[in-house]
Scaffold this motif. Structure first.
Motif, PDB file in Angstrom:
ATOM      1  N   ASP A 187      40.827  41.674  32.536  1.00 15.56           N
ATOM      2  CA  ASP A 187      40.802  40.208  32.415  1.00 15.56           C
ATOM      3  C   ASP A 187      39.649  39.573  33.179  1.00 15.56           C
ATOM      4  O   ASP A 187      39.345  38.401  32.979  1.00 15.56           O
ATOM      5  CB  ASP A 187      42.124  39.609  32.913  1.00 15.56           C
ATOM      6  N   VAL A 188      39.010  40.309  34.071  1.00 17.14           N
ATOM      7  CA  VAL A 188      37.829  39.813  34.788  1.00 17.14           C
ATOM      8  C   VAL A 188      36.608  40.514  34.211  1.00 17.14           C
ATOM      9  O   VAL A 188      36.426  41.718  34.377  1.00 17.14           O
ATOM     10  CB  VAL A 188      37.944  40.060  36.301  1.00 17.14           C
ATOM     11  N   LYS A 189      35.766  39.751  33.526  1.00 17.62           N
ATOM     12  CA  LYS A 189      34.635  40.326  32.797  1.00 17.62           C
ATOM     13  C   LYS A 189      33.379  40.440  33.666  1.00 17.62           C
ATOM     14  O   LYS A 189      32.612  41.394  33.538  1.00 17.62           O
ATOM     15  CB  LYS A 189      34.310  39.462  31.573  1.00 17.62           C
ATOM     16  N   VAL A 190      33.149  39.419  34.515  1.00 12.48           N
ATOM     17  CA  VAL A 190      31.933  39.361  35.328  1.00 12.48           C
ATOM     18  C   VAL A 190      32.293  38.759  36.678  1.00 12.48           C
ATOM     19  O   VAL A 190      33.139  37.853  36.754  1.00 12.48           O
ATOM     20  CB  VAL A 190      30.840  38.490  34.647  1.00 12.48           C
ATOM     21  N   SER A 191      31.654  39.253  37.746  1.00 13.12           N
ATOM     22  CA  SER A 191      31.819  38.678  39.083  1.00 13.12           C
ATOM     23  C   SER A 191      30.440  38.543  39.722  1.00 13.12           C
ATOM     24  O   SER A 191      29.714  39.526  39.851  1.00 13.12           O
ATOM     25  CB  SER A 191      32.712  39.579  39.948  1.00 13.12           C
ATOM     26  N   ILE A 192      30.070  37.296  40.089  1.00 11.76           N
ATOM     27  CA  ILE A 192      28.736  37.038  40.639  1.00 11.76           C
ATOM     28  C   ILE A 192      28.873  36.194  41.907  1.00 11.76           C
ATOM     29  O   ILE A 192      29.469  35.119  41.870  1.00 11.76           O
ATOM     30  CB  ILE A 192      27.845  36.301  39.622  1.00 11.76           C
ATOM     31  N   PRO A 193      28.321  36.665  43.044  1.00 12.28           N
ATOM     32  CA  PRO A 193      28.350  35.842  44.265  1.00 12.28           C
ATOM     33  C   PRO A 193      27.251  34.795  44.222  1.00 12.28           C
ATOM     34  O   PRO A 193      26.181  35.011  43.668  1.00 12.28           O
ATOM     35  CB  PRO A 193      28.094  36.863  45.379  1.00 12.28           C
ATOM     36  N   GLY A 194      27.538  33.636  44.824  1.00 13.92           N
ATOM     37  CA  GLY A 194      26.525  32.606  44.984  1.00 13.92           C
ATOM     38  C   GLY A 194      26.133  32.492  46.438  1.00 13.92           C
ATOM     39  O   GLY A 194      26.649  33.219  47.292  1.00 13.92           O
ATOM     40  N   LEU A 195      25.203  31.596  46.732  1.00 16.08           N
ATOM     41  CA  LEU A 195      24.859  31.343  48.118  1.00 16.08           C
ATOM     42  C   LEU A 195      26.115  30.930  48.883  1.00 16.08           C
ATOM     43  O   LEU A 195      26.328  31.321  50.028  1.00 16.08           O
ATOM     44  CB  LEU A 195      23.795  30.239  48.192  1.00 16.08           C
ATOM     45  N   ILE A 196      26.955  30.119  48.226  1.00 16.83           N
ATOM     46  CA  ILE A 196      28.297  29.796  48.704  1.00 16.83           C
ATOM     47  C   ILE A 196      29.235  29.961  47.526  1.00 16.83           C
ATOM     48  O   ILE A 196      28.962  29.490  46.431  1.00 16.83           O
ATOM     49  CB  ILE A 196      28.381  28.355  49.240  1.00 16.83           C
ATOM     50  N   GLY A 197      30.343  30.641  47.728  1.00 12.86           N
ATOM     51  CA  GLY A 197      31.325  30.818  46.667  1.00 12.86           C
ATOM     52  C   GLY A 197      31.032  32.021  45.788  1.00 12.86           C
ATOM     53  O   GLY A 197      30.037  32.743  45.958  1.00 12.86           O
ATOM     54  N   ARG A 198      31.920  32.240  44.831  1.00 10.48           N
ATOM     55  CA  ARG A 198      31.803  33.340  43.872  1.00 10.48           C
ATOM     56  C   ARG A 198      32.292  32.853  42.520  1.00 10.48           C
ATOM     57  O   ARG A 198      33.260  32.079  42.436  1.00 10.48           O
ATOM     58  CB  ARG A 198      32.629  34.545  44.333  1.00 10.48           C
ATOM     59  N   ALA A 199      31.639  33.313  41.448  1.00  5.42           N
ATOM     60  CA  ALA A 199      32.015  32.934  40.094  1.00  5.42           C
ATOM     61  C   ALA A 199      32.514  34.144  39.329  1.00  5.42           C
ATOM     62  O   ALA A 199      31.941  35.232  39.436  1.00  5.42           O
ATOM     63  CB  ALA A 199      30.844  32.292  39.361  1.00  5.42           C
ATOM     64  N   LEU A 200      33.583  33.945  38.571  1.00  2.00           N
ATOM     65  CA  LEU A 200      34.134  34.982  37.700  1.00  2.00           C
ATOM     66  C   LEU A 200      34.089  34.500  36.255  1.00  2.00           C
ATOM     67  O   LEU A 200      34.293  33.313  35.981  1.00  2.00           O
ATOM     68  CB  LEU A 200      35.587  35.288  38.058  1.00  2.00           C
ATOM     69  N   VAL A 201      33.827  35.402  35.345  1.00  2.00           N
ATOM     70  CA  VAL A 201      34.046  35.159  33.919  1.00  2.00           C
ATOM     71  C   VAL A 201      35.310  35.915  33.547  1.00  2.00           C
ATOM     72  O   VAL A 201      35.413  37.121  33.804  1.00  2.00           O
ATOM     73  CB  VAL A 201      32.851  35.632  33.064  1.00  2.00           C
ATOM     74  N   THR A 202      36.273  35.199  32.994  1.00  2.00           N
ATOM     75  CA  THR A 202      37.587  35.804  32.781  1.00  2.00           C
ATOM     76  C   THR A 202      38.048  35.655  31.334  1.00  2.00           C
ATOM     77  O   THR A 202      37.511  34.850  30.567  1.00  2.00           O
ATOM     78  CB  THR A 202      38.640  35.141  33.694  1.00  2.00           C
ATOM     79  N   SER A 203      39.068  36.412  30.999  1.00  2.00           N
ATOM     80  CA  SER A 203      39.715  36.282  29.699  1.00  2.00           C
ATOM     81  C   SER A 203      40.553  35.007  29.682  1.00  2.00           C
ATOM     82  O   SER A 203      40.808  34.396  30.731  1.00  2.00           O
ATOM     83  CB  SER A 203      40.595  37.496  29.426  1.00  2.00           C
ATOM     84  N   PRO A 204      41.051  34.578  28.509  1.00  2.00           N
ATOM     85  CA  PRO A 204      41.907  33.387  28.445  1.00  2.00           C
ATOM     86  C   PRO A 204      43.184  33.522  29.270  1.00  2.00           C
ATOM     87  O   PRO A 204      43.799  32.510  29.619  1.00  2.00           O
ATOM     88  CB  PRO A 204      42.228  33.248  26.959  1.00  2.00           C
ATOM     89  N   ALA A 205      43.569  34.751  29.601  1.00  2.00           N
ATOM     90  CA  ALA A 205      44.801  34.947  30.385  1.00  2.00           C
ATOM     91  C   ALA A 205      44.678  34.346  31.785  1.00  2.00           C
ATOM     92  O   ALA A 205      45.672  33.964  32.398  1.00  2.00           O
ATOM     93  CB  ALA A 205      45.129  36.437  30.478  1.00  2.00           C
ATOM     94  N   ILE A 206      43.448  34.261  32.292  1.00  2.00           N
ATOM     95  CA  ILE A 206      43.207  33.655  33.605  1.00  2.00           C
ATOM     96  C   ILE A 206      42.682  32.246  33.373  1.00  2.00           C
ATOM     97  O   ILE A 206      41.527  32.056  32.992  1.00  2.00           O
ATOM     98  CB  ILE A 206      42.222  34.488  34.437  1.00  2.00           C
ATOM     99  N   ASN A 207      43.545  31.276  33.581  1.00  2.00           N
ATOM    100  CA  ASN A 207      43.191  29.878  33.333  1.00  2.00           C
ATOM    101  C   ASN A 207      43.766  29.013  34.449  1.00  2.00           C
ATOM    102  O   ASN A 207      44.325  29.527  35.426  1.00  2.00           O
ATOM    103  CB  ASN A 207      43.689  29.429  31.960  1.00  2.00           C
TER     104      ASN A 207
END
Length: 390
Positions: free
Chosen positions: A235-255
């Motif tokens: 369900d987690v397709k991509v995980s990318i850290p930022g300078l602050i925080g982190r971004a995930l690309v997820t399936s519709p199951a994670i909303n």
């Protein structure tokens, strides 16, 4: 029982529009409501491109049908050149501005209105004719009207594009579906460029946004790794850290709803803002967190900026490549370049609430953080002319 007959006394405040009156906006319900029942990821929007037009908001009188023959001018201020052109007529020139650019025109012949247009184009000004007073008036700015034959959601997208292009004080006529503003030649050029770009845009990207503040129970914060246990690794397709925080690309199951359920054992989730914004593919979209907040928050200054490119059938799937930026008046907080596909969500976590605190102390615990959920949707712009031909 003691009776108090005193009347409260308030200090005199400066005359200004009340806060609630300032906040009144007809496009606010469109921006700040998310349709939780929306199931479609792809929708179609009919678009009559022939009616997507920019024209002066005030219809002026037509100049007399005089014929011009052998007129020329060399290095004269525009107002003087027009007076020379009209000296054998009963039309006077009203030059409101003190100084006009110098223009030159080789010998021409044709209609009077054509010659006047050539001169005003050279001088980068507008002219309007009043047949009653027989007066030709020069203006640096005029009132414009942009007809937008689109739904409310896309009309707001065009409005945002104009504001992003530096066009201020745009008024929306919702009944006639038109945007009204005042502009000079430079503004006109910008708006025509925006219209031309949008008129050929086949796809628009809409985003449903939810912003929350999370108060973790533990001093160590939210155990975000447990997402992989509560949902699944897939369900987690991509995980990318930022300078602050982190971004995930997820399936519709994670909303937004399932994440609130996931977070319940680990802390308290407080809604900050929610809404919708939209932009054509490859254009920048913007969501102002404070604009759609029910009350003043620390995060009022936060803006979510996106630029998405829709790539149909790329690598056998429909991709939405998303550049995602968090910004305040102080500058950029974080940015993410996210590869995604249709029907996937973007989750941003770990942005500390203390980032937005200006003072030396606060009642907000240091482990409090923001969580954002973006759900992109694709809108296919259907050209009504093409549809009629088919």
């Amino acid at each position: 029982m003691r009776t108090i007959n005193s009347v409260p006394i308030y200090p005199k405040m400066p005359a200004q529009t009340g806060r609630q009156a300032k906040l009144f906006s007809l496009d606010m319900p469109i921006r700040c409501e998310v349709d939780e029942t929306r199931q479609h990821v792809i929708s179609a929007e009919p678009f009559d491109r022939d009616r997507f037009l920019l024209h002066p908001a005030v219809v002026e009188d037509q100049l007399p049908e005089y014929k011009i023959k052998g007129f020329k001018t060399d290095q004269k201020p525009l107002d003087e050149a027009l007076r020379c052109l009209l000296e054998n007529t009963d039309i006077r020139v009203n030059a409101r501005e003190a100084v006009y650019p110098v223009v030159s025109l080789p010998e021409v012949e044709g209609r009077l209105d054509q010659t006047v247009n050539m001169l005003t184009e050279l001088g980068n000004v507008y002219s309007s004719y009043d047949a009653h007073t027989k007066t030709l008036t020069l203006q640096n700015e005029i009132k414009w009207r942009l007809d937008v034959p689109l739904s409310d959601e896309l009309l707001v997208g065009v409005l945002d594009a104009l504001r992003g292009g530096g066009i201020k004080n745009v008024v929306v006529d919702w009944e006639d579906r038109a945007l009204l503003f005042t502009g000079n030649k430079l503004i006109e050029k910008k708006v025509r460029h925006i219209i031309n770009e949008m008129a050929v845009s086949e796809y628009w990207i809409a985003y449903d946004v939810h912003v929350y503040r999370v108060y973790p129970k533990s001093a160590t914060g939210v155990p975000w790794m447990n997402i992989l246990k509560s949902f699944s690794r897939q369900d987690v397709k991509v995980s990318i850290p930022g300078l602050i925080g982190r971004a995930l690309v997820t399936s519709p199951a994670i909303n937004s709803e399932t994440l609130k359920t996931f977070l319940r054992p680990y802390g308290r989730v407080v809604p900050i803002s929610e809404g919708t914004f939209i932009a054509p593919s490859k254009w920048q979209g913007r969501f102002d967190v404070g604009l759609c907040s029910t009350e003043d928050r620390l995060e009022t200054d936060l803006k979510i900026l996106t630029q998405a490119t829709y790539r149909p059938n790329a690598f056998e799937k429909d991709h939405v490549d998303l550049d995602f930026v968090l910004r305040t008046k102080e500058g950029e907080i974080a940015s993410f370049d996210l590869p995604a596909r249709l029907n996937e969500n973007v989750v941003v976590m770990g942005v500390p609430t203390h980032y937005f605190i200006k003072g030396e102390s606060t009642i907000i615990p240091p482990q409090a953080e923001l969580m954002m959920v973006l759900s992109p949707r694709l809108i296919n712009i259907v050209d009504m002319r093409q549809a009629d031909e088919d």
